[in-house]
Design a protein around this motif. Structure first.
Motif, mmCIF file in Angstrom:
data_model
loop_
_atom_site.group_PDB
_atom_site.id
_atom_site.type_symbol
_atom_site.label_atom_id
_atom_site.label_comp_id
_atom_site.label_asym_id
_atom_site.label_seq_id
_atom_site.Cartn_x
_atom_site.Cartn_y
_atom_site.Cartn_z
ATOM 1 N N TYR A 33 0.934 -1.240 -0.144
ATOM 2 C CA TYR A 33 0.055 -0.055 0.155
ATOM 3 C C TYR A 33 0.997 1.265 0.034
ATOM 4 O O TYR A 33 0.433 2.285 -0.952
ATOM 5 C CB TYR A 33 -1.012 0.015 1.265
ATOM 6 C CG TYR A 33 -1.848 1.118 1.346
ATOM 7 C CD1 TYR A 33 -3.024 1.258 0.487
ATOM 8 C CD2 TYR A 33 -1.530 2.107 2.370
ATOM 9 C CE1 TYR A 33 -3.657 2.476 0.514
ATOM 10 C CE2 TYR A 33 -2.453 3.229 2.582
ATOM 11 C CZ TYR A 33 -3.279 3.627 1.511
ATOM 12 O OH TYR A 33 -4.282 4.741 1.603
ATOM 13 N N ALA A 34 2.004 1.368 0.945
ATOM 14 C CA ALA A 34 2.863 2.611 0.803
ATOM 15 C C ALA A 34 3.448 2.525 -0.327
ATOM 16 O O ALA A 34 3.814 3.688 -0.790
ATOM 17 C CB ALA A 34 3.636 2.372 2.199
ATOM 18 N N SER A 37 1.356 4.770 -5.677
ATOM 19 C CA SER A 37 0.787 5.975 -5.445
ATOM 20 C C SER A 37 -0.472 6.098 -6.387
ATOM 21 O O SER A 37 -0.526 5.194 -7.199
ATOM 22 C CB SER A 37 1.968 6.925 -6.239
ATOM 23 O OG SER A 37 2.304 6.561 -7.517
ATOM 24 N N ASP A 113 1.308 -6.175 3.341
ATOM 25 C CA ASP A 113 1.631 -4.816 3.870
ATOM 26 C C ASP A 113 0.881 -4.497 5.377
ATOM 27 O O ASP A 113 -0.480 -4.300 5.231
ATOM 28 C CB ASP A 113 1.398 -3.529 2.914
ATOM 29 C CG ASP A 113 1.766 -2.356 3.300
ATOM 30 O OD1 ASP A 113 2.023 -2.087 4.559
ATOM 31 O OD2 ASP A 113 1.679 -1.276 2.578
ATOM 32 N N SER A 115 0.714 -2.600 7.228
ATOM 33 C CA SER A 115 0.219 -1.194 7.787
ATOM 34 C C SER A 115 -1.093 -1.073 7.323
ATOM 35 O O SER A 115 -2.079 -0.450 7.908
ATOM 36 C CB SER A 115 1.254 -0.057 6.950
ATOM 37 O OG SER A 115 0.940 -0.196 5.849
#
Length: 224
Positions: A33-34, A37, A113, A115
């Protein structure tokens, strides 16, 4: 100049949103995810960032929309404990297995991910649903032991489904049959990010789902 009828325009917008979500989940799987973009998503779709922003104001909103079907499926399992009479432990666990193993690209985004998991759990939806499921499995007069066993049963489902799916993906990346029928090196390499499992397929085969149900029931143990 002819204009698109309202119903056709709405249908087109829904189709575009669905395509954005599908591509976004694929990229979340590939890059995390991070590491993904808005520009990445727009370029993969062949659209401008402005066009994408018309449908989703931020990457967070894309993630929320992608995760929502899973959150709702979890909520349906929670609701099984609220019927009168309450659903059986087997029915609740079977529902949980189907929620975890259903169309599962979003779950792979979770696995890739952490996060993403933390962000969603921080919002409370998944955590509150899971707590309600544990409470239902623990029974009407839960003891500390029953609550512990209920948590073990839920953990068994999560580990059984996601662990098996990750193993299947690793085999696919290695060129082996994800079902384990082929020797390593047989077949072609998996598409990047897909891991040999399509986003619209169950994460694991039906026989694995059945075994996970039985293992979770064993972890829960008989009612006392």
């Amino acid at each position: 100049m002819a204009t698109m009828p309202d119903h056709a325009s709405r249908a087109h917008a829904v189709d575009t949103r669905d395509r954005i979500l599908a591509v976004a989940v694929q990229l979340f799987n590939e890059r995390g995810y991070a590491g993904t973009s808005i520009r990445d998503i727009a370029e993969r779709l062949g659209m401008t960032k402005a066009a994408l922003y018309y449908h989703f104001a931020s990457k967070d909103m894309i993630l929320d929309a992608a995760v929502q079907p899973f959150v709702e499926a979890f909520g349906h399992v929670r609701d099984l404990s609220r019927v009168d009479p309450p659903a059986s432990a087997r029915s609740i666990i079977e529902g949980l297995v189907e929620a975890m193993a259903g169309p599962g690209a979003v779950l792979f985004a979770f696995v890739n991910d952490p996060s993403v998991i933390h962000r969603q759990i921080g919002k409370g939806d998944i955590a509150s649903h899971q707590d309600a499921i544990v409470t239902a499995l623990a029974g009407p007069e839960p003891t500390p032991l029953r609550i512990l066993r209920a948590r073990c049963a839920v953990g068994c489902v999560q580990a059984g489904i996601l662990g098996t799916a990750l193993e299947r993906r690793a085999l696919a990346h290695a060129g082996a049959d994800p079902a384990g029928a082929a020797e390593p090196g047989a077949g072609g390499a998996a598409e990047p990010g897909a891991g040999g499992i399509d986003a619209d397929q169950s994460l694991v085969p039906e026989d694995v789902r059945r075994e996970v149900v039985e293992a979770a029931l064993d972890a829960l143990g008989p009612a006392r």
